[in-house]
Each structure stands twice: as structure tokens, then as C-alpha cells.
Design an enzyme around this catalytic site. Structure first.
Site, short mmCIF file in Angstrom:
data_model
loop_
_atom_site.label_atom_id
_atom_site.label_comp_id
_atom_site.label_asym_id
_atom_site.label_seq_id
_atom_site.Cartn_x
_atom_site.Cartn_y
_atom_site.Cartn_z
N HIS A 31 9.02 94.73 2.39
CA HIS A 31 8.22 95.80 1.77
C HIS A 31 9.03 96.53 0.70
CE1 HIS A 31 6.49 94.88 5.67
NE2 HIS A 31 5.35 95.43 5.27
N GLY A 119 8.67 100.48 13.36
CA GLY A 119 7.83 99.45 12.75
C GLY A 119 6.41 99.66 13.23
N ASP A 160 2.01 107.53 5.30
CA ASP A 160 0.62 107.81 5.69
C ASP A 160 0.28 107.14 7.01
OD1 ASP A 160 -0.19 109.14 3.14
OD2 ASP A 160 0.27 107.16 2.32
N ILE A 192 -1.08 105.93 -0.88
CA ILE A 192 -1.39 104.50 -0.76
C ILE A 192 -0.99 104.01 0.62
CG2 ILE A 192 -0.72 102.17 -1.58
CD1 ILE A 192 -2.42 103.57 -3.62
N HIS A 265 3.00 97.14 -1.79
CA HIS A 265 3.36 97.66 -0.46
C HIS A 265 4.18 96.67 0.36
CE1 HIS A 265 2.80 98.93 3.74
NE2 HIS A 265 2.43 97.69 3.95
N SER A 389 -0.10 116.36 40.62
CA SER A 389 -0.41 115.08 41.27
C SER A 389 0.77 114.12 41.30
CB SER A 389 -1.56 114.38 40.53
OG SER A 389 -2.73 115.14 40.63
N GLU A 415 -0.25 111.04 26.90
CA GLU A 415 0.59 110.06 27.60
C GLU A 415 1.47 109.26 26.64
OE1 GLU A 415 -2.67 110.49 28.09
OE2 GLU A 415 -2.84 111.18 30.17
N PHE A 441 -2.94 105.22 33.60
CA PHE A 441 -2.70 105.65 32.22
C PHE A 441 -1.38 105.12 31.66
CE2 PHE A 441 -5.46 109.20 33.93
CZ PHE A 441 -6.63 108.58 33.50
N HIS A 465 -0.40 107.17 42.08
CA HIS A 465 -1.78 106.72 42.28
C HIS A 465 -1.85 105.25 41.88
CE1 HIS A 465 -1.89 111.02 42.28
NE2 HIS A 465 -3.16 111.07 42.61
N HIS A 477 -9.96 104.96 37.45
CA HIS A 477 -8.63 105.47 37.79
C HIS A 477 -7.82 104.52 38.67
CE1 HIS A 477 -10.13 109.03 35.96
NE2 HIS A 477 -9.13 109.81 36.36
N ARG A 523 -0.47 107.45 46.08
CA ARG A 523 -1.07 108.77 46.32
C ARG A 523 -1.13 109.04 47.83
NH1 ARG A 523 -7.27 110.44 46.90
NH2 ARG A 523 -6.94 112.68 46.88
C1 TPP Z 1 0.81 100.55 14.74
C2 TPP Z 1 0.84 99.77 13.47
N1 TPP Z 1 -0.30 99.35 12.92
C3 TPP Z 1 -0.30 98.61 11.79
C4 TPP Z 1 0.88 98.27 11.19
C5 TPP Z 1 0.89 97.39 9.95
N2 TPP Z 1 1.28 98.21 8.77
C6 TPP Z 1 2.53 98.23 8.32
S1 TPP Z 1 2.72 99.25 7.01
C7 TPP Z 1 1.08 99.67 7.03
C8 TPP Z 1 0.53 100.64 6.05
C9 TPP Z 1 1.29 101.88 6.05
O1 TPP Z 1 0.94 102.69 5.00
P1 TPP Z 1 1.95 103.79 4.52
O2 TPP Z 1 2.55 104.46 5.68
O3 TPP Z 1 1.24 104.64 3.54
O4 TPP Z 1 3.11 102.96 3.86
P2 TPP Z 1 3.28 102.60 2.32
O5 TPP Z 1 2.14 101.74 1.94
O6 TPP Z 1 3.31 103.87 1.59
O7 TPP Z 1 4.58 101.85 2.32
C10 TPP Z 1 0.42 99.02 8.06
C11 TPP Z 1 -1.00 99.18 8.35
C12 TPP Z 1 2.06 98.72 11.80
N3 TPP Z 1 3.27 98.44 11.33
N4 TPP Z 1 2.02 99.50 12.91
#
Ligand code: TPP
Length: 667
Positions: A31, A119, A160, A192, A265, A389, A415, A441, A465, A477, A523
């Protein structure tokens, strides 16, 4: 600032940018977008603002840095390499290759300076909250007037994606509630994500959101404005009562032909776009993995600076040790991850025999935690709003929220957030953290349990439980597949104790092991079995509960509440002339670690075997063989009082007796 300094900063930032671009280009995977946009932030942190010693990535009072947008891993590897961590250029050139120290996403343990595995988006954020909580708790316990031996920040870079993930909502809410003032999150606010502009799917106002969590929120309009980013970070450090979110408006893929779009990206840019990017940023097109001498020297200033900071801390710690030898000795011990000498003497045992009171293993867990509380001061944790609990409260300790020395954390109904912060605390060091909730859970905790296991950190996941035996709450549950599915997780140790004494023995092992463990506790009350057998047997993972049996017609293997069911069945079978050996198996993993000879002695071939466990049967056949019978529950449970639910679903003495008779041909 002089023009010369500005140029040097720019050169140093571009050096980092192109190490990332070249790493991705060579691997033909990775990336490049986020590193191009975020290099100024990483430069400021690693080169100027963070307290760290590249020569000693384990120095306990270092600032922590978490790359929550772990896909930008080359940014981190580049920054570590340039600041002088033991990560040579050859490793950057081996990005994403088998056996390299630069895996696709940052992995704790693989790369010097990588704090946590990231990641899976959102979890880095959550673990950073745990690290900041650990810092706050340890500072409250160990610091004395004029001796701040624990005093560091936790910095996070996130994107994001991290803030879209639910776990960031849980963790951010918790961090605000806990007032984690030394947590500073830099948000790569580049508009983005993978599929395109964030307006497709992510439109809330992040400033209002984090302010509502009681965070300080700052904004930087230009991600290349070093002075503005530095001011914001310093303002974050100045606010010691609230966590800080800094929104940094960056441009994904800055300098590349596809800058500002999702096209940059997550894939190598290709030779043409790489050249164009280098051209655009005034970089030699024909060079790759290029570090200009001035940039190298500039980045490496982090080394002497870090050495000095570390030496100052060492000197301060020596003073502290003189003035406060006891907490200093404890501090050194917990940082090494060593349990106190003789701590195990504090582990209680429970009376057994016909007159002994039956005890639910969750209650036994409570007795154990409180009995060892003083001997194991590094134990720190809580529950996701069901401590009444799960029974994991320390009786004589305040809430961490109210008093930072307090050992009880009220995680709230969060959780996943709970277990990811537990992992962050474990990764921080100096504590053995735990979280607890209903076993069902564990599904909500699972992504964190997986990362904790991948990191091999000493996180303890406590679940109560643990079967349909919980009764009236019904199938929503009642765990069925949770035990087997967690047992399938590499490097995670499973514990399902049969009674109060096995619970104490399992807690002992869970503390003595250095990796992640989960515990499944009942439990319902369970008869208490002989303590000596439990303490001798549990460390082997499985052992005979009928030592008088030397030659068995059938072997009954069970875990948890089902062990007593098998003991009763064995007594009945005896009257029918069938000799049944009962094996209690509190831990598959621990048993699997035993010698082949022990395994063969306990579960000899040729003797018919039956397993009994109130959960999915998948996985039992490796112990009972294909000719064995696995009695379990391969359907969802049902609302009913616990004993009835168990009975109706076949977890009964009668069913075991009948199955055994059939198996040995005596029905
Ligand atoms: C839980 C999870 N879901 C999906 C992904 C796949 N994934 C990796 S980067 C990304 C987009 C992330 O967007 P952003 O944080 O804005 O990164 P940028 O494009 O700015 O590098 C996704 C969906 C992941 N790594 N982890």
C-alpha cells in the site's frame, strides 16, 4: 525555521516516502498511498517528538507508537530503519517475503520496534487505548513524588478504516471515560478509503464524535505542514486529562499521478507511475531504496537522542531504586514478566468429599483471584458490565476509573473493545491483564483473541456461563461451538476446569504460561473433587480421575461440568460389570504438549472411548478415534432450567451409561 532546515526535513520525508514506494514496487504488493500521505507525521514522531531509543526497542518507558492502519506497514518499516533500529536495508528490500522481518502487515515479534500486530482495522486503535491505560495504572502504582519512572505517551496513526470499525467506537468511548490523557491519535483524514471517497460510506462529523467521547479534537489543514502538526501534537501532550485526536488532512498517494484517489491505496504503482512520482517530488528516477547521505545523518540523530533519554531515565530509576527499593524491585520483576517467588503459595484449594459444598467454577475463580491478589499485583482486569456474573472483581480494590491504582476495570458493554485493550495492556508489559464476559460473547471478542494469539501476548480471556447448563437464558446465551472453535486457534491455551480445585490449578497454569489463555467457567455449582489430584493432573492437560482403574473396558473423557457426570456414569457401569476410566481433560493444548508416552498411557489404543462435553463434538475424534463416540451438542440449545437443558440434550449419566454399554457390547 531556516530554509536549509526545511530542505533537510523535506529530503528526509521524501526518503521515507520512496523507501515505502520502492518496497511496495519490489514486492509488487502493498500500500503506497498512505505512506506517501503520512510520511511527514512519521518523520515528526520518530525523528523529533517521540521518546524512544532505537538501540533498545524494549525500554519500558519509551513512548509507544501504533500503526493502526497497518496496511501502511512500509511507512513504519522505513521509519524504523531510518531512525536506527536494527532493521537493515536488506530487510526493507525483502518486504512481504517469506521469513523476512518486514511482513505484509506489522507483526509484533517479527520486527524490532513494532509494538503490536495490526492490519485488521480498528484493533491498533483499541490496543493503543490498552497501552495508555496500562501506562496510567502503572504510573499510579509506581511513581513517587519527584520520581516519574512511568511517564510516556502512546501515539497512534490511524485511517478512515480504523474509525469506521465498531471497535474504535468502543475503545474511544472507553478511553474518554477513563481520561487517558497520554493517548494521542493522529488521524490520516484523507477522505479516501479502499472503495473510493469516504462520502460513499462515512459521513459523520469526526470532530463532534470524538468531542462527545470527551476527547480533545484538533485539526491540521495541511498534512505537509510540519509546524502545524508539531503544534497539534504538543497541544495533545499538554492536555493530560483527555485523549487527543488530531485530524490531519493529508493527500493519499501524495506526489503520484493518482494522488487523492483510491487507485493509489493498495497496489504497487507500476514502473511508470513510480518514476512520475519521483519526478514530481524531485527524486532521482533511476534510484531505488535510495537514502541520501544528509537524510541518513539527519534521521540517525534519533539514535544519540534516544540513548541520552534512556540514560537519563536509567539514572532516574537508580535514584528511585535507592529511595524506594520495594516498589522498584516489584517494577523490575513485573517488567521482566516474572511472577514473584513463592506466589503460588497463595493459590487456594477447596474442600472436597461428601459433605463439601458444591461451588460454581466462576465463584471458585473469584476466590482464586482474590486469594492471589496481593501475591500477583500485576493482575489487572475487569468485565464487560457483568462483573456480578463473571465474578472477576477484586474485593479490596477501587475502580480504575475512579482511582488509577484501582485494579477493577469497568469495561462497559464493549466485549471486543475490552479484549483489544486487554491485548494492548499485555503488549505494554508490566501487567497481566484479563477481561471477562459470558462465554457466548467470546464471539464478540474473537477478532481480539485472534490478534492476541498471533502476538502470543499474555492476555487472559475469562469466560463464564460455559454451557447450556446456564439454563433459562436460552439458546442466545448458551455456547455450543465456542469451545471447539477457540481450540482451533493457534497459540491460544484453552482451560475448562471441572471443579473449584481444577479452577485454581488452571489459574496457576494460566499465570505461569506466557501466552494467551482462555478459561470457560460454569455458572452452576459443581461438586468439588480432590485437590491433590487436580493440582497434579491439570499441568498435564488431562489425567485420570479414577486412579484405581488399571485396566479399563472403556474410557470416558470429559471437560468441565461433564467430568462429574462421567464419574457418576462410571460408578453405575461398575455395577453392570464394566470398568470405566474417567479422564478429566481441562486443556486440549496442554495435553497435546505432553510426551507421546504419557498420552499413550492415559488414552491407550484399543480401549473404546467416549467423550462427553456440552458443546460441539467436532474435534473430539483425535482423542477417541473414529470408533469412539462423541457425546455433545451439535444443535443450538433451548430455554429451560440448566439441569433439564443438559438432560434433554443428552448430557446425562443415563446417556453415557447406555452409550458405554453399547460400545463395549454389553447392551
Ligand atoms: C477489519 C478490516 N476490514 C477490511 C480490511 C481491508 N482494508 C484494508 S485498508 C482498507 C481501507 C482503509 O481505508 P483508510 O483507512 O482510509 O486507508 P487509506 O485508503 O487512506 O490508506 C480496507 C477496507 C482490513 N484490513 N481490516
Amino acid at each position: 525555521m531556516s530554509d536549509e532546515q526545511k530542505e533537510l526535513d523535506q529530503l528526509s520525508i521524501n526518503t521515507l516516502r520512496f523507501l515505502a514506494v520502492d518496497g511496495v514496487e519490489k514486492a509488487k504488493a502493498g500500500h503506497p498511498g498512505a505512506p506517501l500521505g503520512c510520511a511527514p507525521i512519521a518523520y515528526l514522531l520518530f525523528h523529533k517528538l517521540m521518546k524512544h531509543d532505537p538501540a533498545d526497542p524494549k525500554w519500558i518507558d519509551r513512548d509507544r507508537f501504533v500503526l493502526s492502519n497497518g496496511h501502511a506497514s512500509m511507512l513504519l518499516y522505513g521509519a524504523l530503519h531510518l531512525s536506527g533500529y536494527n532493521l537493515p536495508m536488506e530487510q526493507l528490500e525483502q518486504f512481504r517475503q517469506w521469513g523476512s522481518e518486514t511482513p505484509g502487515h506489522p507483526e509484533r515479534g517479527d520486527t524490532p520496534g513494532v509494538e503490536v500486530t495490526t492490519g485488521p482495522l480498528g484493533q491498533g486503535f483499541g490496543m493503543a487505548v490498552g497501552m495508555a491505560a496500562a501506562e496510567k495504572h502503572m504510573a499510579a502504582i509506581y511513581n513517587r513524588d519527584g520520581h516519574a519512572v512511568v511517564d510516556h505517551h502512546t501515539f497512534v496513526l490511524c485511517g478512515d478504516g480504523d474509525l469506521m470499525e465498531g471497535v474504535s467506537h468502543e475503545a474511544a468511548s472507553l478511553a474518554g471515560t477513563l481520561g487517558l490523557g497520554k493517548l494521542i491519535v493522529l488521524y490520516d483524514d484523507n477522505l479516501i478509503s479502499l472503495d473510493g471517497p469516504t462520502e460513499l460510506s462515512f459521513t459523520e462529523d469526526e470532530t463532534l464524535r470524538f468531542e462527545a467521547y470527551h476527547w480533545q479534537v484538533l485539526s491540521v489543514a495541511d498534512g505537509n505542514d510540519l509546524a502545524a502538526i508539531e503544534d497539534a501534537i504538543k497541544a495533545g501532550m499538554a492536555d493530560t486529562t483527555r485523549p487527543t485526536l488530531i485530524r490531519v488532512r493529508t493527500v493519499i498517494g501524495y506526489g503520484s499521478p493518482k494522488a487523492g484517489t483510491n487507485k493509489v491505496h493498495g497496489e504497487a504503482m507500476g514502473p511508470e507511475a513510480t518514476k512520475a512520482t519521483k519526478r514530481n517530488l524531485g527524486w532521482p528516477e533511476d534510484k531505488s531504496f535510495y537514502v541520501p547521505e544528509e537524510a541518513r545523518k539527519n534521521w540517525e540523530k534519533a539514535k544519540p537522542k534516544g540513548k541520552k533519554l534512556h540514560e537519563e531515565w536509567d539514572a532516574g530509576f537508580a535514584e528511585y531504586k535507592k529511595a524506594y527499593p520495594e516498589p522498584a524491585a516489584q517494577f523490575e520483576r513485573v517488567v521482566e514478566g516474572r511472577l514473584a517467588d513463592g506466589w503460588e503459595k497463595a493459590i487456594p484449594s477447596f474442600p472436597s468429599g461428601p459433605d463439601a459444598k458444591a461451588v460454581a467454577t466462576r465463584n471458585a475463580g473469584n476466590v482464586v483471584i482474590n486469594a492471589i491478589a496481593n501475591a500477583v499485583p500485576e493482575l489487572f482486569g475487569g468485565a464487560a458490565d457483568i462483573s456480578a456474573s463473571t465474578k472477576t472483581n477484586f474485593k479490596d480494590s477501587p475502580s480504575f476509573h475512579v482511582d488509577a491504582t484501582g485494579r477493577n476495570i469497568y469495561f462497559g458493554v464493549r466485549e471486543f473493545g475490552m479484549m483489544t485493550t486487554v491485548n494492548g495492556m499485555a503488549a505494554h508489559g508490566g501487567l497481566i491483564p484479563f477481561g471477562s464476559t459470558f462465554f457466548i460473547f467470546s464471539d464478540y471478542c474473537r477478532p481480539a483473541i485472534r490478534i492476541g494469539s498471533l502476538m502470543k501476548v499474555h492476555s487472559l480471556y475469562v469466560f463464564t456461563h460455559d454451557s447450556v447448563g446456564l439454563g433459562e437464558d436460552g439458546p442466545t446465551h448458551q455456547p455450543i461451538e465456542q469451545l471447539m472453535s477457540l481450540r482451533a486457534m493457534p497459540d491460544l491455551t484453552d482451560f475448562r476446569p471441572a471443579d473449584a480445585n481444577e479452577t485454581a490449578a488452571c489459574w496457576r497454569l494460566a499465570l505461569e504460561r506466557t501466552g494467551p489463555c482462555f478459561m470457560a467457567l460454569s455458572r452452576q455449582d459443581l461438586p468439588v473433587l480432590d485437590a491433590a489430584a487436580a493440582f497434579a493432573g491439570v499441568p498435564k492437560g488431562a489425567y485420570s480421575r479414577t486412579p484405581e482403574v488399571t485396566k479399563a473396558d472403556v474410557i470416558l473423557i470429559a471437560t468441565g461440568s461433564e467430568v462429574v457426570t462421567c464419574l457418576k456414569a462410571s460408578a453405575e457401569l461398575k455395577t453392570a460389570g464394566i470398568v470405566a476410566k474417567v479422564v478429566s481433560m481441562p486443556s486440549f493444548r496442554v495435553f497435546d504438549e505432553q510426551t507421546a508416552a504419557y498420552k499413550a498411557e492415559l488414552l491407550p489404543e484399543g480401549v473404546p472411548k467416549i467423550s462427553l462435553e456440552a458443546g460441539a463434538t467436532l474435534g473430539w475424534y483425535k482423542y477417541i478415534g473414529t470408533s469412539g463416540v462423541a457425546i455433545g451438542i451439535d444443535r443450538f440449545g433451548a430455554s429451560a432450567p440448566g439441569p433439564i437443558a443438559l438432560e434433554k440434550l443428552g448430557i446425562s449419566v443415563a446417556n453415557v451409561v447406555e452409550t458405554a454399554k453399547k460400545l463395549v457390547g454389553k447392551l
